[in-house]
Structure formats: structure tokens, C-alpha cells
Design an enzyme around this catalytic site. Sequence first.
Site, PDB file in Angstrom:
ATOM      1  N   MET A   1      25.232  33.059  67.327  1.00 53.67           N
ATOM      2  CA  MET A   1      24.959  34.101  66.335  1.00 53.67           C
ATOM      3  C   MET A   1      26.130  34.281  65.365  1.00 53.67           C
ATOM      4  O   MET A   1      25.933  34.569  64.191  1.00 53.67           O
ATOM      5  CB  MET A   1      24.629  35.421  67.037  1.00 53.67           C
ATOM      6  CG  MET A   1      23.233  35.412  67.665  1.00 53.67           C
ATOM      7  SD  MET A   1      22.856  36.908  68.591  1.00 53.67           S
ATOM      8  CE  MET A   1      22.980  38.168  67.335  1.00 53.67           C
TER       9      MET A   1
ATOM     10  N   LYS B   1      25.793  49.837  66.919  1.00 56.99           N
ATOM     11  CA  LYS B   1      26.820  49.084  67.668  1.00 56.99           C
ATOM     12  C   LYS B   1      26.512  48.932  69.156  1.00 56.99           C
ATOM     13  O   LYS B   1      27.390  48.675  69.971  1.00 56.99           O
ATOM     14  CB  LYS B   1      28.220  49.724  67.492  1.00 56.99           C
ATOM     15  CG  LYS B   1      28.639  49.787  66.064  1.00 56.99           C
ATOM     16  CD  LYS B   1      28.810  48.393  65.492  1.00 56.99           C
ATOM     17  CE  LYS B   1      28.386  48.330  64.055  1.00 56.99           C
ATOM     18  NZ  LYS B   1      28.214  46.961  63.576  1.00 56.99           N
TER      19      LYS B   1
ATOM     20  N   PHE C   1      26.648  34.647  71.722  1.00 55.77           N
ATOM     21  CA  PHE C   1      27.575  35.187  70.721  1.00 55.77           C
ATOM     22  C   PHE C   1      28.018  34.082  69.763  1.00 55.77           C
ATOM     23  O   PHE C   1      28.023  34.254  68.547  1.00 55.77           O
ATOM     24  CB  PHE C   1      28.788  35.812  71.419  1.00 55.77           C
ATOM     25  CG  PHE C   1      29.744  36.474  70.480  1.00 55.77           C
ATOM     26  CD1 PHE C   1      29.455  37.705  69.914  1.00 55.77           C
ATOM     27  CD2 PHE C   1      30.937  35.858  70.128  1.00 55.77           C
ATOM     28  CE1 PHE C   1      30.322  38.318  69.020  1.00 55.77           C
ATOM     29  CE2 PHE C   1      31.814  36.462  69.241  1.00 55.77           C
ATOM     30  CZ  PHE C   1      31.509  37.697  68.694  1.00 55.77           C
TER      31      PHE C   1
ATOM     32  N   SER D   1      33.658  49.575  68.700  1.00 58.25           N
ATOM     33  CA  SER D   1      32.978  48.659  67.777  1.00 58.25           C
ATOM     34  C   SER D   1      32.668  49.364  66.448  1.00 58.25           C
ATOM     35  O   SER D   1      32.870  48.805  65.367  1.00 58.25           O
ATOM     36  CB  SER D   1      31.686  48.161  68.442  1.00 58.25           C
ATOM     37  OG  SER D   1      30.964  47.325  67.583  1.00 58.25           O
TER      38      SER D   1
ATOM     39  N   LYS E   1      33.836  40.754  68.557  1.00 57.39           N
ATOM     40  CA  LYS E   1      34.324  40.217  69.834  1.00 57.39           C
ATOM     41  C   LYS E   1      33.185  39.942  70.799  1.00 57.39           C
ATOM     42  O   LYS E   1      33.223  39.007  71.576  1.00 57.39           O
ATOM     43  CB  LYS E   1      35.277  41.216  70.494  1.00 57.39           C
ATOM     44  CG  LYS E   1      36.676  41.203  69.954  1.00 57.39           C
ATOM     45  CD  LYS E   1      37.594  41.902  70.942  1.00 57.39           C
ATOM     46  CE  LYS E   1      39.040  41.833  70.527  1.00 57.39           C
ATOM     47  NZ  LYS E   1      39.870  42.691  71.382  1.00 57.39           N
ATOM     48  N   GLY E   2      32.214  40.842  70.795  1.00 58.44           N
ATOM     49  CA  GLY E   2      31.063  40.655  71.672  1.00 58.44           C
ATOM     50  C   GLY E   2      31.412  40.732  73.145  1.00 58.44           C
ATOM     51  O   GLY E   2      30.875  39.983  73.960  1.00 58.44           O
TER      52      GLY E   2
ATOM     53  N   TRP F   1      14.997  47.782  59.181  1.00 62.77           N
ATOM     54  CA  TRP F   1      15.230  49.138  59.681  1.00 62.77           C
ATOM     55  C   TRP F   1      14.232  50.079  59.017  1.00 62.77           C
ATOM     56  O   TRP F   1      14.184  50.176  57.780  1.00 62.77           O
ATOM     57  CB  TRP F   1      16.661  49.586  59.367  1.00 62.77           C
ATOM     58  CG  TRP F   1      17.657  49.201  60.404  1.00 62.77           C
ATOM     59  CD1 TRP F   1      18.158  49.993  61.397  1.00 62.77           C
ATOM     60  CD2 TRP F   1      18.302  47.925  60.567  1.00 62.77           C
ATOM     61  NE1 TRP F   1      19.065  49.281  62.165  1.00 62.77           N
ATOM     62  CE2 TRP F   1      19.167  48.020  61.681  1.00 62.77           C
ATOM     63  CE3 TRP F   1      18.220  46.712  59.900  1.00 62.77           C
ATOM     64  CZ2 TRP F   1      19.951  46.954  62.130  1.00 62.77           C
ATOM     65  CZ3 TRP F   1      18.995  45.636  60.342  1.00 62.77           C
ATOM     66  CH2 TRP F   1      19.842  45.776  61.440  1.00 62.77           C
TER      67      TRP F   1
ATOM     68  N   HIS G   1      17.591  53.180  63.948  1.00 63.46           N
ATOM     69  CA  HIS G   1      18.699  53.915  64.579  1.00 63.46           C
ATOM     70  C   HIS G   1      18.354  55.407  64.656  1.00 63.46           C
ATOM     71  O   HIS G   1      19.216  56.218  65.022  1.00 63.46           O
ATOM     72  CB  HIS G   1      19.986  53.781  63.755  1.00 63.46           C
ATOM     73  CG  HIS G   1      20.640  52.424  63.822  1.00 63.46           C
ATOM     74  ND1 HIS G   1      20.731  51.684  64.975  1.00 63.46           N
ATOM     75  CD2 HIS G   1      21.268  51.694  62.865  1.00 63.46           C
ATOM     76  CE1 HIS G   1      21.380  50.556  64.723  1.00 63.46           C
ATOM     77  NE2 HIS G   1      21.713  50.543  63.462  1.00 63.46           N
TER      78      HIS G   1
ATOM     79  N   GLY H   1      24.110  46.743  70.292  1.00 64.51           N
ATOM     80  CA  GLY H   1      23.485  45.455  70.585  1.00 64.51           C
ATOM     81  C   GLY H   1      22.176  45.267  69.829  1.00 64.51           C
ATOM     82  O   GLY H   1      21.342  44.428  70.200  1.00 64.51           O
ATOM     83  N   THR H   2      22.030  46.006  68.742  1.00 68.47           N
ATOM     84  CA  THR H   2      20.813  45.959  67.910  1.00 68.47           C
ATOM     85  C   THR H   2      20.527  44.541  67.417  1.00 68.47           C
ATOM     86  O   THR H   2      19.418  44.011  67.593  1.00 68.47           O
ATOM     87  CB  THR H   2      21.028  46.846  66.656  1.00 68.47           C
ATOM     88  OG1 THR H   2      21.806  47.986  67.001  1.00 68.47           O
ATOM     89  CG2 THR H   2      19.721  47.234  66.025  1.00 68.47           C
TER      90      THR H   2
END
Length: 309
Positions: A225, A45, A222, A131, A251-252, A78, A101, A47-48
Amino acid sequence: MSRLDVTETFHGISFPGHLHTQDSLQLAVQFHFQDTDILIVSYPKSGTTWMQELVTLVCSRGDPHLCWTVPNWTRAPWLEQYYCAAVLEAQSTAPRLITTHLPYHLLHTAIQDSKAKVIYVSRNPKDVAVSFYHFHQMANFLPDAGSFPEFLDGFLEGTLNFGSWFDHVIGWTQTKAVENLLHVTYEEMSLDPHGTIKKVSLFLQRPLGKEEIDHCVKHCSFKSMKDNKMINYTLVPQEIMDHSKGSFMRKGEIGDWKTLFSEEQSRHFDSVFSSKMQQSSLEFLWEKPNDEEPRVEQQLPQNNTEQKK
Ligand code: PPS
């Protein structure tokens, strides 16, 4: 592979069993990086997905074709998830774009002698917590989040899936953690997209022209995307991510934590933050600068991060 109710515990950290197995985690920590690899590292969460899009665009000089045709988990898999090896095997071209991660202490043996380029993405942990809390409502492979106060306790104690935010950030950003590391924050991506893309493109030794940077900015906004099914997770079946309970591209925004944190929770968070981050030399700019001085959380010497503008 469903395993929605399974949790894998690996070196004391919980991972969702839906995409992680003991084997996939073990393979990740023994991974052989190539010098041409680009590795995006983040606590969830932070900004990956945004960075996956940004790097894809930088590598294609702003051409969105790949972003619009290939899901992010295929173009930037990942490392620790079970399908990663197969995806990488099917790729014939360098650079490989890989995401993780995993905390530094689990990956340092694999990455330490590599010349792979590492982009570490961090975000205001209060916004991360909010988030992540919302994401737990829609992601059926994560455990029940409980109430927000309970969830926040788990975040501060580091008992949530993927472990401690503090250990993650401190581990990856400590001096000489990795030879080639660029630290980028969610906030700078938001406040200075052109500058951030330029910085990332220079780090990747792929300098871009002004028009190419403009294209990158446009396609990783945003709005762009949120409408792109290759990145907004609407390709994932409803039983795995319940889109009636929320959106991945939610929401970004910077500062959304204020909608859920009470003043007391915020004060408690600040005091845990100060104590846990004592050994860190990071500076964070987490508020949108307006007429006032921006809020700087810590002012200690700088290490190998490059987030000061
Ligand atoms: S994950 O599950 O770890 O891969 O999630 P991650 O991608 O790290 O974080 C998801 C949050 O990033 C926001 N996001 C963006 N914000 C602004 N602009 C762009 N382009 C963008 N792309 C993703 C996303 O909305 C999630 O944040 P919240 O606060 O929940 O909206």
C-alpha cells in the site's frame, strides 16, 4: 474547492472545510442507504484506508486491478465529503463501498432501518492520537496541532476535528447500534491478516479460497500500500498534503505511541480511558502477544462486536 483554512462546525463537531460543507454533512445524515451497501466506519487514523483496500480486494477475490487503478476516495468515497454524491451517482454496480468518519449519533437515523453491512474499525487510541498528530503536520487542511501535550489534551477532551474518539467507539459498538455490524481492530488486521480477511469475507458473504486470501494479504500489506499511489495520497497536491513533512503511510505499527507518550501522559490517558469507557463492554487486544499474557484493557460482557478470536 480549497478552503484549507475553513472549519465547518456541524452538531458541535469540527470538520475540515476543505472537503466538508454544511450541505455535504446534512446530505450525509439524511443519506438513503441501499441494503447492498458496504459502509466502512472509523474514527480517523484507525485503519480506514487499510480496510478500504481490504474490502476492495475481498470483493475482487484478491485481484488488485481496482486497487492499482482507482483512487480510494473514488472506490470508497467518504459519505460526508462534498464529492460523494457525484461519485456514487457515477457508479452503476453494487455493492457500493462507502466510508465515513461520522459518529453514530449523527448517522443512526439514516442507517437504523438499513440492511447495509457496516464494518467498524477501531485502533488503540494512543496509537490513533500519535498517528493523527503526525498527520496534522502534513495535512494543510487541518489546524495547527500545537505541541504534542496540547494535542493530546484536545484528543482526550474530544475537541479535535471529527470529535471524540470515545463517543465514536462507544456509539458505534453499543448493543444493537446497527443490525449488521462487524467490529474489526487495526491490531487484529496486523497480527492476523489471514484470519481478518477470512472474517471480513464471510461477513460480506463472499467466502474466499486460501489462495485468494493469500492474494488479499499480499496486496493490502503495508509495503504494497505504501508503494501504491492510488492509496498513499501522493496524488494529492503538495499544497493540500505536504509530503515533505511526512507520509500518509507513515509507520503502520502497533505501539508507536511509546515513541511520543511520557509515562505520566500514558497514566493520565489510562485513567481518562477507564472513566470514559466505563459503560462500554468492549475488550481490546492492543499489544503484540509475546510470551506474556496479552494486555486486555477491559473485561466486561461482550456486545454485538466480533473481535474476540
Ligand atoms: S484516515 O486519514 O482516517 O483515512 O487514516 P487511516 O487510514 O484511518 O489511518 C492511517 C494509519 O493506518 C496506517 N496503515 C496501515 N498500517 C499497517 N498496514 C497497512 N496496510 C496500513 N495501511 C494504513 C497508516 O500508516 C497510518 O498509521 P500510522 O501509525 O500513522 O503509520
